[in-house]
Motif scaffolding. Sequence first.
Motif, PDB file in Angstrom:
ATOM      1  N   LEU A 165      52.170  55.645  49.052  1.00 55.98           N
ATOM      2  CA  LEU A 165      52.478  56.064  50.426  1.00 55.98           C
ATOM      3  C   LEU A 165      51.997  55.066  51.464  1.00 55.98           C
ATOM      4  CD1 LEU A 165      51.711  59.843  50.960  1.00 55.98           C
ATOM      5  CD2 LEU A 165      53.768  58.605  51.547  1.00 55.98           C
ATOM      6  N   LEU A 166      50.897  54.402  51.147  1.00 56.47           N
ATOM      7  CA  LEU A 166      50.242  53.545  52.133  1.00 56.47           C
ATOM      8  C   LEU A 166      51.193  52.488  52.692  1.00 56.47           C
ATOM      9  CD1 LEU A 166      47.456  53.330  53.342  1.00 56.47           C
ATOM     10  CD2 LEU A 166      46.864  51.682  51.589  1.00 56.47           C
ATOM     11  N   THR A 167      51.968  51.870  51.806  1.00 59.26           N
ATOM     12  CA  THR A 167      52.905  50.841  52.247  1.00 59.26           C
ATOM     13  C   THR A 167      53.927  51.418  53.217  1.00 59.26           C
ATOM     14  OG1 THR A 167      52.698  49.962  50.038  1.00 59.26           O
ATOM     15  CG2 THR A 167      54.421  49.031  51.389  1.00 59.26           C
ATOM     16  N   ILE A 168      54.454  52.591  52.848  1.00 54.85           N
ATOM     17  CA  ILE A 168      55.467  53.224  53.689  1.00 54.85           C
ATOM     18  C   ILE A 168      54.884  53.560  55.054  1.00 54.85           C
ATOM     19  CG2 ILE A 168      56.850  55.311  53.932  1.00 54.85           C
ATOM     20  CD1 ILE A 168      56.961  55.212  50.768  1.00 54.85           C
ATOM     21  N   ILE A 169      53.657  54.082  55.048  1.00 49.66           N
ATOM     22  CA  ILE A 169      53.033  54.485  56.305  1.00 49.66           C
ATOM     23  C   ILE A 169      52.863  53.287  57.228  1.00 49.66           C
ATOM     24  CG2 ILE A 169      50.861  55.300  57.301  1.00 49.66           C
ATOM     25  CD1 ILE A 169      50.696  57.350  55.079  1.00 49.66           C
ATOM     26  N   VAL A 170      52.392  52.183  56.671  1.00 46.09           N
ATOM     27  CA  VAL A 170      52.140  51.035  57.541  1.00 46.09           C
ATOM     28  C   VAL A 170      53.444  50.357  57.979  1.00 46.09           C
ATOM     29  CG1 VAL A 170      51.020  48.816  57.708  1.00 46.09           C
ATOM     30  CG2 VAL A 170      49.842  50.720  56.690  1.00 46.09           C
ATOM     31  N   ASN A 171      54.427  50.305  57.080  1.00 48.30           N
ATOM     32  CA  ASN A 171      55.727  49.792  57.507  1.00 48.30           C
ATOM     33  C   ASN A 171      56.262  50.589  58.682  1.00 48.30           C
ATOM     34  OD1 ASN A 171      56.001  47.701  55.789  1.00 48.30           O
ATOM     35  ND2 ASN A 171      57.084  48.862  54.218  1.00 48.30           N
TER      36      ASN A 171
END
Lengths: 317, 330
Positions: free
Chosen positions: A243-249
């Motif tokens: 999820l972290l990647t999606i959140i920061v994108n």
Amino acid sequence: MKGKQVRKILKRVLQSLITIVLLTVILFLLMQLIPGNPIINFLGSNATDEEIAYYTHLYGYDLPVWQQYVNWIKSMFDGTMGFSVSLQRNVSEIIFSRIGVTLTLVTWAFIVSVILGVAFGIIAALNRGKAVDTVISILSNAGIAMPVFWIGIILILIFAIRLGICPSYGYTPISKGLGPWFRGIVLPVTVLSFPSISIFARQTRSSMLDVINQDYVMTAKSKGVKKRDIIFKHQLRNALVPLLTIIVNRFAQMMGATVLTENIFTLPGMGSLMINSINSRDLQLFVDCILVIAVFVTVANLIVDILYGFIDPRTKE
Amino acid sequence: MSEKVLEIKNLSVEYNTEIATIFAVNGLDMDLDAGETLGLVGETGAGKTTTAKAIMRILPEKVGEITSGNIVVDGKDVYAISEAEMCNIRGKVVSMVFQDPMSALNPIMTVGDQIKEVIRIHEKKLTKEQIDKKVDEMMELVGIPANRKVEYPHEFSGGMKQRIVIAIALACEPKLILADEPTTALDVTIQAQMLALIKDLQRRLGTAMLLITHDFGVVAQICEKVAVMYAGEIIEYGPVEKIFDHENLHPYTIGLFRSIPNLKVKTARLNAIDGMMPDPSVKLHGCHFAPRCKYASERCKADQKMIETEPGHFIRCCRFDKEQGGSANE
């Protein structure tokens, strides 16, 4: 082990710096390609050729392209970031006066959407197939499908015009009081976070469903771990990894989406500044705005990469 | 008569999926004395793991349903108590070792923290230092240096991961371990090590064990009693030496033994049992094995009882029922 980690982080920082340098080159070339002349736009159609030549020389637009680039880079270091022809001020001063609004807006929208999106996602995943899940799914699909400007107009119609609780435009700094500040910012934050809440809710739901029946969750259950601890310590922490990647994108995308939101509510932020700079062909101002946003995005990505080392031990090596 | 740690009476478990209802366990009875080791044998889909999960009360929510019977673990009816009480039993009174050590550990928690978690839940009186000491002891007990407790699961080999899983299962000295094919995912040399380790720890701690496996070699090595499961039922139950003398067995058990390749004789093909396991979505009546059994007769259509053929040896087959004119013993 420790030294290895520090070296990895330094390497990542260096990569980010290279990204930013490459970006300045691309942005500068773009500036040369975009049609329109800031001088002519500034002077108006009645300007004489002598006036145009004079100002073109004054602002250094007659120099060779490479020298213009060098001057621009130099201006980063002396703190001016170049001179805005249309506003007749240093770009750094203009951006400095505008960025606070944008950062306030994006930061709050980001915080709100992470908290609500993840919470809705967890609730939907834990109640898979039940009515709650269906309602959240429908709402999050609607949230993605509804255009931001439309939500904005509807909210203005209800809360500003009908109910009159919130102003329909403008920004009140927090120094003028918490109440007025909140009333001014709540609608733009809602509009900006709406699609993000939906996306986070969907992604959290599917990410949670992926881990919900993993063997290690069974192990945790058979150890006697309480349900709440299983959700937060075992399931959510593992679900967060992808999820972290999606959140920061999404943070990066919100920095871009703020252009629309700021224009709907006529907030004096970076978004409306960019629109103005394009309209007046003030390319110097425009590329500087983009550069600032790009630096924020790059730093955000850098922070995620470093965070991954702590959240997912498998990425350490 | 020694103390019973596990008593299962007439247990039936169904899985209600969208496509069909699966009858996974059908009227199962099972007892386990303190310190005893029972091997639960059967092919994939026979209901072995379902039985273990039912004991732990960790059947998939809403899908898995107990339709009859009860399970008593250490004097407590597992399905008559609250979830909070059950949490106190899991890991403390009964714990489970899962089949695949590669995925049984949380990938983003250090192994030390994962052992610590179970101790902290159940040994509330211990101080922080005592818990840390206990973690070190458990690591050493399963043969892993205690200084590796700060490492993550991916830094260990499969065998070492299974040692950690075993350390977690034994950390609170439970009265009963459910070991669900603990060696299946490991290679043969590690299997032997692991079995020796389990057996040794079990003897030292006096823990009873339900060992789920489809490997008769493993059963012969460490079990005292064997239960053979077929299509959700126990069809044969007895002391390991009675089963392994290969005399007077249920036709299915005979088939299982025949399918083990003999290393001394050259074999071109393995001796398989003809036919397939019955469709678990169909409620069965009579002998579940009858369609594949060469001795099948009209009498097999009736529901079968467990028949004690010799002291402690039970077979669910009418051929052994003397009252009904069974002929298998003659």
